[in-house]
Design a protein around this motif. Structure first.
Motif, PDB file in Angstrom:
ATOM      1  N   ALA A 134       1.104   4.276  -3.053  1.00 36.34           N
ATOM      2  CA  ALA A 134       0.857   5.702  -2.874  1.00 36.34           C
ATOM      3  C   ALA A 134       1.878   6.527  -3.630  1.00 36.34           C
ATOM      4  CB  ALA A 134       0.886   6.049  -1.397  1.00 36.34           C
ATOM      5  N   SER A 135       3.087   6.020  -3.753  1.00 40.13           N
ATOM      6  CA  SER A 135       4.109   6.815  -4.429  1.00 40.13           C
ATOM      7  C   SER A 135       4.354   6.276  -5.830  1.00 40.13           C
ATOM      8  CB  SER A 135       5.390   6.813  -3.604  1.00 40.13           C
ATOM      9  OG  SER A 135       5.714   5.489  -3.224  1.00 40.13           O
TER      10      SER A 135
ATOM     11  N   LEU B 282       0.832  -1.202   0.000  1.00 42.42           N
ATOM     12  CA  LEU B 282       0.000   0.000   0.000  1.00 42.42           C
ATOM     13  C   LEU B 282       0.869   1.254   0.000  1.00 42.42           C
ATOM     14  CD1 LEU B 282      -2.874  -0.921   2.456  1.00 42.42           C
ATOM     15  CD2 LEU B 282      -3.116  -0.226   0.086  1.00 42.42           C
ATOM     16  N   ASP B 283       1.934   1.207   0.782  1.00 46.10           N
ATOM     17  CA  ASP B 283       2.866   2.330   0.786  1.00 46.10           C
ATOM     18  C   ASP B 283       3.417   2.582  -0.609  1.00 46.10           C
ATOM     19  OD1 ASP B 283       2.690   2.980   3.393  1.00 46.10           O
ATOM     20  OD2 ASP B 283       4.436   1.842   4.038  1.00 46.10           O
ATOM     21  N   ALA B 284       3.817   1.486  -1.244  1.00 50.13           N
ATOM     22  CA  ALA B 284       4.431   1.614  -2.566  1.00 50.13           C
ATOM     23  C   ALA B 284       3.431   2.160  -3.578  1.00 50.13           C
ATOM     24  CB  ALA B 284       4.963   0.259  -3.029  1.00 50.13           C
TER      25      ALA B 284
ATOM     26  N   PHE C 160      -2.712   7.228  -0.647  1.00 48.36           N
ATOM     27  CA  PHE C 160      -2.560   6.124   0.291  1.00 48.36           C
ATOM     28  C   PHE C 160      -3.885   5.838   0.986  1.00 48.36           C
ATOM     29  CE2 PHE C 160      -1.707   4.796   4.701  1.00 48.36           C
ATOM     30  CZ  PHE C 160      -1.130   3.578   4.435  1.00 48.36           C
TER      31      PHE C 160
ATOM     32  N   TYR D 272       0.302  12.263  -1.899  1.00 45.99           N
ATOM     33  CA  TYR D 272       0.601  10.841  -1.739  1.00 45.99           C
ATOM     34  C   TYR D 272      -0.173  10.274  -0.560  1.00 45.99           C
ATOM     35  CZ  TYR D 272       4.414  12.096  -4.830  1.00 45.99           C
ATOM     36  OH  TYR D 272       5.141  12.564  -5.869  1.00 45.99           O
ATOM     37  N   GLY D 273      -0.348  11.108   0.468  1.00 48.31           N
ATOM     38  CA  GLY D 273      -1.144  10.683   1.613  1.00 48.31           C
ATOM     39  C   GLY D 273      -2.578  10.421   1.198  1.00 48.31           C
ATOM     40  N   LYS D 274      -3.090  11.281   0.353  1.00 47.03           N
ATOM     41  CA  LYS D 274      -4.459  11.118  -0.142  1.00 47.03           C
ATOM     42  C   LYS D 274      -4.575   9.817  -0.920  1.00 47.03           C
ATOM     43  CE  LYS D 274      -7.181  13.165  -3.736  1.00 47.03           C
ATOM     44  NZ  LYS D 274      -7.281  14.299  -4.636  1.00 47.03           N
TER      45      LYS D 274
END
Lengths: 495, 422
Positions: free
Chosen positions: A51-52, A47-49, A68, A64-66
């Motif tokens: 986002a970016s 999931l982290d990956a 994520f 990126y937070g959005k």
């Protein structure tokens, strides 16, 4: 040969043995790849990956937070599964495997990402031209550090303002053609000398006797700058903005570089996914033929494979557009068929490749096209029939939609052309270019939107112009030019 | 050869920082959404975190993109019955004919961005910028409330507290001062020596030379750091003013308070309770409910027990005052929150108001009165409201609000406890 393993469990030793087997098959087929690096991660890290955009290192930004949060939410609610894999166009080529996957899935992913995508990244001309696989990771690390340093020095908000503005223009921060390299002094001197010589050769004293036009009869328009419209708005901002501080320029550059890095991916979605899917299918089948994997493995693999290449019809509930995996896979498989077992129709449509060596033909197709040209070149009538492709015309003046053409003898070429255009950059990104920078006057910047076939910009254009104003510091205008040359609405932003 | 790396243990939560940035950036929108939610919640769920919906357009990232209109063609899969030239009515909405790929997806009403807030985040947003009004931090508490604070530098101390920069500054100053006077002496002696040597007075020249050498030696012996240079960081214990507060919660549970009103009252007190327990460690809570007579109860009974009867407001005020005099007579900031429908009869309203003005308010920092009206009663004020209003005109620590529906509770609560801007 013996079966490598049975059952769903995997460990690192097995991964290595599968990779060796897959690598052997890939080499037999002549796939040329970067060295591979495979990393095992958890779903959380996946999931982290996500986002970016799959990048292993990213600079901090709220968007990126959005992204994520959006993915996390969708995943938790079961609306969206996680991709089995993420692969990064770098040298070595990094692929992520999720620990939850079974052995068969891991093998599938290795074949798909570490050999399929990897070969595409290394071979396709767009990637070769626009990305530097060996430098991207270092650049990402640099970008992250630079952004964070700027935040420390100038405040997170100041940095965010610049990044927001750049992100709004990201699609217009891409070079589609190489800029000519600046001429060397030697070349420039030679050019001037040649020109002088030419003038001497052409000298004719007669011209001197012509009466001269009065100098000031027509007021000379001040030379407009830039000489030609510029399509890379971020580049223009970076080089010419009258207001930006050096660190802000560097931020613009970072966003621009990232946009450029992603540019080939957007242009080759069908080709790239299709290529990887075609190869994981081919490689897995070869392993099965060799007896390296058992039937249970194959069944699980085929289930995933058919899920990946499923294409829903347009009127079903979950329809989400043409599936690039499905279309791409079908096209490469069809190409192979045309080479190996052409029928009369294929000979008529593809006289130069029908019956040729399929590996050479596929390799050529992979290297030299992007989605638009790939479809225009290789989509066969047989596939159009299989996908039941049809084209709808949506014209502003009419109350109803009209079926433009369908998958029949009269419609093949038209459907293929329209589908190809659909993947062209012009169909996805409006044509907005830098028209004028009033260097000697009020320093205002004028953009021109060339309105194609009457398609308007969304309201968001106002906000984008406001963002651009923040980068430029002086008045920014967005003019719209209709197809027939008339001037359209103008958006303006000034102090 | 492939390189296998196990990354499962490293760098989790890489997106946490970005997530937090997102929340911070759209604080206003998220706050609005949280406030909307509170009105809709069941009492028991008040404290949970939850899903927040923010309109997508509020948080969208703009870019140049195509709007609807103009001419275009798009290719779709799965044709069943159409032949070229067929006309199809436009589907409803802005979807653009089922759209192709992304176009269709965005048109199809993805109008709210939904995400979860943890309980902590939820409460933080919930009570952001609220404060107990007039909270005075003047009363000194018991002696154990002391804090160690910096108190400049001292000449004595333990080596661990040596303030090195300060010490070196001192040493530098001392050395400059002493060396300066020696330098002046030396210059004078040199002049004397020169004059004596020129005049041929060898005795005087030798004496001056010897003196010069002596001073030179002294100069060389100036210590780099000397005892008087040493400085130590000093700390002192300072008594801390602690603000102790007590909140009296008075709730009317008489028969005229129907279930709806009780629900409103409990909502109000739940908010108050959450707010106080979360924000202040040093707040005492006293729960009093009353019908015709009042009793002190624990919080569980207060919120969950049902009981009913007549109404005598005075009884609750009287009990609160008695408890205050007994337990919170000195050094306490006293707050009172009262919720009632104001349905008091006979002499009770006037008596209550007088008691309020004369006995309760002088000892209270802030008194809030929430009147729970039925939606039908309109603007007609109750007898208690009218009496209280007169008191409110004369004092500044009585605040009154009316509410008649769930959604109003939170705004009213916010109004009553808004952070004072100093």
């Amino acid at each position: 040969m013996n079966v490598i393993s049975r059952g769903a469990d995997w460990d690192f030793d097995l991964l290595e043995r599968y990779d060796a087997a897959i690598s052997g098959v890939a080499a037999d087929f002549g796939l040329d790849t970067y060295p591979n690096q495979v990393e095992v991660i958890t779903s959380e890290q996946m999931l982290d990956a996500y986002a970016s955009s799959g990048l292993p290192v990213g600079y901090p930004h709220w968007s990126y937070g959005k992204e994520f949060i959006r993915n996390e939410q969708a995943y938790r609610h079961g609306m969206q599964g996680l991709a089995y894999e993420i692969v990064i166009n770098s040298d070595p080529c990094i692929a992520y495997l999720m620990e939850e996957n079974t052995m068969a899935m891991q093998a599938l992913v290795i074949a798909h990402a570490s050999y399929g995508h990897n070969a595409f990244f290394k071979g396709n001309h767009l990637f070769r031209q626009w990305t530097q696989a060996d430098a991207i990771l270092d650049y990402l690390v640099f970008a992250r550090r630079y952004v964070m340093e700027c935040e420390e020095r100038h405040g997170a908000e100041a940095v965010e303002e610049v990044l927001d503005a750049c992100h709004a223009l990201m699609q217009h921060g891409v070079d589609r053609y190489r800029r000519p390299a600046a001429a060397t002094l030697r070349a420039e001197t030679m050019r001037l000398a040649e020109r002088e010589a030419h003038r001497e050769r052409q000298f004719n004293d007669l011209w001197r006797t012509l009466p001269e036009a009065p100098r000031d009869a027509v007021p000379r328009r001040s030379r407009s700058f830039p000489g030609d419209p510029q399509e890379n708005i971020l580049y223009f901002v970076e080089k010419h903005s009258p207001k930006l501080e050096p660190w802000q320029r560097e931020l613009v550059r970072i966003v621009r570089k990232l946009a450029q890095y992603f540019y080939p991916q957007g242009q080759t979605k069908v080709m790239n996914e299709g290529w990887a899917t075609f190869w994981h299918y081919t490689i897995m089948n070869r392993l099965h033929e060799q007896g390296r994997v058992d039937d249970a493995f194959m069944l699980e693999f085929l289930k995933s494979h058919t899920n990946v290449i499923a294409q829903l019809p347009f009127d079903s509930r979950g329809y989400g557009g043409l599936n690039p995996y499905a279309l791409g896979y079908a096209m490469y498989s069809d190409l192979r068929r045309i080479c190996e077992a052409p029928d009369a129709e294929d000979r008529a449509w593809f006289p130069d490749i029908a019956g040729s060596d399929w590996q050479v033909t596929l390799d050529f197709a992979m290297r030299n096209f992007k989605d638009e040209s790939f479809i225009a070149q290789y989509l066969s009538p047989r596939l159009m029939r299989r996908f039941h492709l049809f084209a709808i015309a949506d014209h502003d003046g009419e109350d109803e939609l009209v079926v433009d053409s369908i998958h029949d003898e009269r419609g093949y070429r038209r459907v293929r052309k329209l589908l190809a255009q659909q993947y062209a950059m012009e169909a996805q990104v409006p044509d907005v270019q830098v028209l004028r920078f009033d260097r000697d006057g009020d320093r205002s910047l004028t953009l021109r939107h060339h309105r194609h076939r009457g398609r308007p910009l969304t309201e968001a254009a106002n906000e984008v112009v406001a963002h651009l104003y923040r980068l430029w510091g002086f008045a920014v205008r967005l003019e719209t030019q209709e197809a027939d040359g008339r001037a359209g609405p103008v958006v303006e932003c000034q102090v | 050869m492939v390189q296998l790396i196990d990354r499962r243990e490293s760098s989790r939560g890489r997106s946490a920082v970005n997530r937090e940035r997102f929340l911070r950036r759209y604080k206003a929108q998220i706050q609005q959404a949280v406030r909307r939610m509170v009105g809709e919640r069941r009492l028991a769920d008040m404290e949970q975190g939850g899903e927040v919906k923010v309109p997508t357009k509020d948080i969208s990232e703009p870019s140049f993109s195509f709007g609807h209109g103009g001419e275009r063609e798009f290719v779709l899969p799965g044709n069943r019955e159409y032949v070229a030239g067929d006309r199809i009515p436009r589907p409803d909405g802005a979807g653009g004919g089922g759209g192709r790929g992304r176009d269709g997806g965005e048109g199809d009403g993805e109008d709210a961005f939904v995400f979860s807030l943890s309980r902590e985040e939820f409460m933080q947003i919930f009570f952001d910028d609220l404060e107990l009004p007039h909270l005075a931090r003047t009363q000194f508490g018991r002696s154990e409330q002391k804090r160690s604070v910096r108190a400049g530098f001292a000449r004595t101390g333990v080596p661990a507290n040596l303030a090195i920069v300060r010490t070196l500054t001192q040493s530098l100053a001392r050395r400059i001062a002493l060396r300066g006077s020696l330098l002046r002496d030396m210059q004078a002696l040199e002049a004397r020596f020169g004059a004596a040597a020129a005049a041929g007075q060898s005795g005087q020249a030798a004496a001056a030379y010897a003196e010069l050498e002596r001073i030179e030696r002294r100069r060389g012996k100036l210590p780099f750091i000397d005892e008087p240079d040493l400085r130590y960081r000093n700390r002192a214990w300072r008594p801390e003013p602690i603000a102790r507060a007590v909140m009296f919660c008075l709730m009317d549970v008489s028969a005229s308070m129907d279930e709806d009103k009780k629900d409103l009252a409990k909502r109000f007190f739940t908010l108050l309770y959450l707010f106080l327990t979360r924000k202040y460690g040093e707040v005492d809570l006293v729960f009093i409910r009353h019908t015709e007579d009042a009793e002190e109860v624990d919080e569980d009974t207060f919120f969950h027990d049902t009981r009913s009867g007549g109404t005598v407001v005075y009884s609750a005020l009287d009990l609160a005052e008695t408890i205050r005099a007994e337990r919170y007579a000195k050094d306490w900031n006293v707050y009172v929150a009262q919720a009632s429908d104001g349905d008091a009869f006979g002499a009770d309203p006037a008596r209550s108001a007088r008691f309020l003005r004369e006995r309760v308010l002088p000892a209270t920092r802030y008194f809030t009165y929430l009147e729970l009206a039925s939606p039908q009663s309109g603007d007609r004020a109750s007898s208690l409201w009218a009496e209280y209003e007169r008191v409110a005109e004369a004092t500044d620590n009585l605040a009154m609000r009316r509410a008649d529906s769930r959604e109003q509770i939170y705004p009213v609560f916010r109004e009553l406890f808004r952070k004072e801007v100093s």
